[in-house]
Design an enzyme around this catalytic site. Sequence first.
Site, PDB file in Angstrom:
ATOM      1  N   GLU A 210       0.886  -1.175   0.000  1.00 32.70           N
ATOM      2  CA  GLU A 210       0.000   0.000   0.000  1.00 32.70           C
ATOM      3  C   GLU A 210       0.919   1.218   0.000  1.00 32.70           C
ATOM      4  O   GLU A 210       1.469   1.586   1.040  1.00 32.70           O
ATOM      5  CB  GLU A 210      -0.899  -0.023   1.244  1.00 32.70           C
ATOM      6  CG  GLU A 210      -1.919  -1.158   1.248  1.00 32.70           C
ATOM      7  CD  GLU A 210      -3.098  -0.916   0.322  1.00 32.70           C
ATOM      8  OE1 GLU A 210      -3.314   0.247  -0.080  1.00 32.70           O
ATOM      9  OE2 GLU A 210      -3.797  -1.879  -0.005  1.00 32.70           O
ATOM     10  N   CYS A 244      -2.150   9.401   2.486  1.00 32.06           N
ATOM     11  CA  CYS A 244      -1.661   8.853   1.209  1.00 32.06           C
ATOM     12  C   CYS A 244      -2.593   9.191   0.049  1.00 32.06           C
ATOM     13  O   CYS A 244      -2.152   9.342  -1.078  1.00 32.06           O
ATOM     14  CB  CYS A 244      -1.489   7.353   1.323  1.00 32.06           C
ATOM     15  SG  CYS A 244      -2.991   6.520   1.848  1.00 32.06           S
TER      16      CYS A 244
HETATM   17  P1  NAD Z   1       8.113   4.671   5.134  1.00 35.26           P
HETATM   18  O1  NAD Z   1       8.139   3.873   3.894  1.00 35.26           O
HETATM   19  O2  NAD Z   1       9.273   5.551   5.441  1.00 35.26           O
HETATM   20  O3  NAD Z   1       7.981   3.722   6.417  1.00 35.26           O
HETATM   21  C1  NAD Z   1       6.961   2.736   6.527  1.00 35.26           C
HETATM   22  C2  NAD Z   1       7.439   1.611   7.441  1.00 35.26           C
HETATM   23  O4  NAD Z   1       8.585   0.996   6.840  1.00 35.26           O
HETATM   24  C3  NAD Z   1       7.864   2.062   8.838  1.00 35.26           C
HETATM   25  O5  NAD Z   1       7.381   1.115   9.769  1.00 35.26           O
HETATM   26  C4  NAD Z   1       9.378   2.053   8.759  1.00 35.26           C
HETATM   27  O6  NAD Z   1       9.980   1.734   9.993  1.00 35.26           O
HETATM   28  C5  NAD Z   1       9.675   0.973   7.746  1.00 35.26           C
HETATM   29  N1  NAD Z   1      10.910   1.243   6.989  1.00 35.26           N
HETATM   30  C6  NAD Z   1      11.448   2.459   6.669  1.00 35.26           C
HETATM   31  N2  NAD Z   1      12.572   2.308   5.948  1.00 35.26           N
HETATM   32  C7  NAD Z   1      12.765   0.978   5.801  1.00 35.26           C
HETATM   33  C8  NAD Z   1      13.771   0.193   5.166  1.00 35.26           C
HETATM   34  N3  NAD Z   1      14.809   0.743   4.531  1.00 35.26           N
HETATM   35  N4  NAD Z   1      13.641  -1.154   5.204  1.00 35.26           N
HETATM   36  C9  NAD Z   1      12.597  -1.730   5.824  1.00 35.26           C
HETATM   37  N5  NAD Z   1      11.623  -1.034   6.460  1.00 35.26           N
HETATM   38  C10 NAD Z   1      11.697   0.294   6.461  1.00 35.26           C
HETATM   39  O7  NAD Z   1       6.743   5.466   5.104  1.00 35.26           O
HETATM   40  P2  NAD Z   1       6.223   6.552   6.131  1.00 35.26           P
HETATM   41  O8  NAD Z   1       7.049   7.777   6.007  1.00 35.26           O
HETATM   42  O9  NAD Z   1       6.055   5.940   7.483  1.00 35.26           O
HETATM   43  O10 NAD Z   1       4.738   6.810   5.570  1.00 35.26           O
HETATM   44  C11 NAD Z   1       4.475   7.705   4.563  1.00 35.26           C
HETATM   45  C12 NAD Z   1       4.311   7.019   3.242  1.00 35.26           C
HETATM   46  O11 NAD Z   1       3.370   5.981   3.332  1.00 35.26           O
HETATM   47  C13 NAD Z   1       3.799   7.938   2.159  1.00 35.26           C
HETATM   48  O12 NAD Z   1       4.507   7.700   0.964  1.00 35.26           O
HETATM   49  C14 NAD Z   1       2.345   7.528   2.001  1.00 35.26           C
HETATM   50  O13 NAD Z   1       1.800   7.779   0.735  1.00 35.26           O
HETATM   51  C15 NAD Z   1       2.413   6.093   2.281  1.00 35.26           C
HETATM   52  N6  NAD Z   1       1.122   5.625   2.757  1.00 35.26           N
HETATM   53  C16 NAD Z   1       0.373   4.805   1.990  1.00 35.26           C
HETATM   54  C17 NAD Z   1      -0.858   4.386   2.438  1.00 35.26           C
HETATM   55  C18 NAD Z   1      -1.744   3.482   1.642  1.00 35.26           C
HETATM   56  O14 NAD Z   1      -2.679   2.958   2.230  1.00 35.26           O
HETATM   57  N7  NAD Z   1      -1.515   3.269   0.362  1.00 35.26           N
HETATM   58  C19 NAD Z   1      -1.331   4.828   3.666  1.00 35.26           C
HETATM   59  C20 NAD Z   1      -0.528   5.655   4.410  1.00 35.26           C
HETATM   60  C21 NAD Z   1       0.704   6.041   3.962  1.00 35.26           C
END
Ligand code: NAD
Length: 456
Positions: A210, A244
């Site tokens: 997602e 998002c």
């Molecule tokens: P992110 O990708 O930075 O982090 C998401 C999760 O991944 C966190 O738990 C984080 O600890 C983990 N993570 C971060 N870097 C990682 C790595 N290198 N390896 C493994 N895991 C890692 O996202 P965010 O900043 O927490 O959230 C914002 C993003 O999420 C935006 O791009 C938004 O569009 C998206 N989002 C999508 C939805 C959806 O339902 N499609 C909903 C909410 C947010």
Amino acid sequence: METYSSLISAQKSFFRTGKTKDVAFRLNALQTLRNAIKQHEEELMQALRADLNKSEFEAYTTEIGFVLEELRYTISHLHSWVKPEKVKTPITHIGSSSYIYSDPYGVVLVIAPWNYPFQLAIAPLIGAIAAGNCAVMKPSELTPKTSEILEKLMSECFPEEYIAVVQGGVETSQGLLNEKFDYIFFTGSVPVGKIIMEAAAKNLIPVTLELGGKSPCIVHEDANLKIAAKRIAWGKYTNAGQTCIAPDYLYLHKNVRDEFLQQLKAAIVELYGSEPLDNPNFTRIVSVRHFERLSAFLNKGEVYVGGKTNPEKLAIEPTVLTEISWDDPIMQDEIFGPILPVLVYSELSEVIEGIHEHPKPLSLYIFSENNSIQEKVLNSVSFGGGCVNDTVYHFASPHLPFGGVGPSGIGSYHGKGSFDTFSHKKSILKQTTRFDIPFRYPNVKNGLKKIKMFMK
Ligand code: NAD
């Protein structure tokens, strides 16, 4: 790097006992979760206030109330979802009957982001439990208070071999990704989504991703401008734009540019007051890094509304930026904040071309009173899902599976969609032994001629 193999093998052993597949067990787990959420509602609201300054209204509507509804819906439909689905059988298979069984994957990993830190961790978990899986949840490190409550709640409700919360940042996530989960459900950014898919590929683990992206919002010249302005302001500035599926940018028809912008300004004042930085209920930006990233966008274009920031509170006013083009920094990546850039168009074809030249969006919104304009947009552009004459609302319907397409995501969930996502669809043919149609066998006389009567 820490390893989680003992936790995963404990969950795999628990899964193999078959307990999680029992429908009464699943329903009991969902009900336990629902009761615990209700019981901890106050604490959750406080945590969301501490992590993001979410108001009680936003915390309830977009997080707590949302998952309570999802739980209620799932509990009331689970009995019908779990039944093997009887499907048709072709004449070539005479004597047999055909079924699709919904089979849990086993031990699933749910990785959640910070923007709706409770809802985006619990909503997938509901699907995982409903489908009969064990789960490990990794909430976001950027919202520590909410993650703490998530851990407390889960440990109060469930044994670790069934549902576990593992807290931590990137290292923790990477440690978890080394394990052989049976399914990975990830919500987060596009770059991290690629890392997740790469890790999953090593063990051929199926995934739901997602993700995000730049979701366009089109206001055509025949739109109901007053309603459009209010619905767009709400969809964009809820959670300070850290959604998002928030409208990322506006495509505004040139004939209604000035009138619409005036309506939008009025809607912002109506919803958030004339001094939103003094509004105690306006959500803040999650971190200094994101605050600085967003503030830098204010240096390009004309501020039509808003534009003020408060670095101590990490708050940014609901802002509209005009005189923007696709070359500006704000148009390069998902904004994820309360700044709405405006592009102006003359012909719908410019809009469709503009969207085509960029990655497929997670959502799209079109405001128009004309059915053929609506259909033209819906049928010309690939995107995850969206609304006609509204923003964001499609997310909250259990009848509309929610997800992206390609760069904005893979797979979908919500309502029965969540149950289906966390179930492998196992196709089963039940054959009769009362007779044995001979055509399939190589020794049948004139076999080819006979089989051609059925397979043509
Ligand atoms: P992110 O990708 O930075 O982090 C998401 C999760 O991944 C966190 O738990 C984080 O600890 C983990 N993570 C971060 N870097 C990682 C790595 N290198 N390896 C493994 N895991 C890692 O996202 P965010 O900043 O927490 O959230 C914002 C993003 O999420 C935006 O791009 C938004 O569009 C998206 N989002 C999508 C939805 C959806 O339902 N499609 C909903 C909410 C947010």
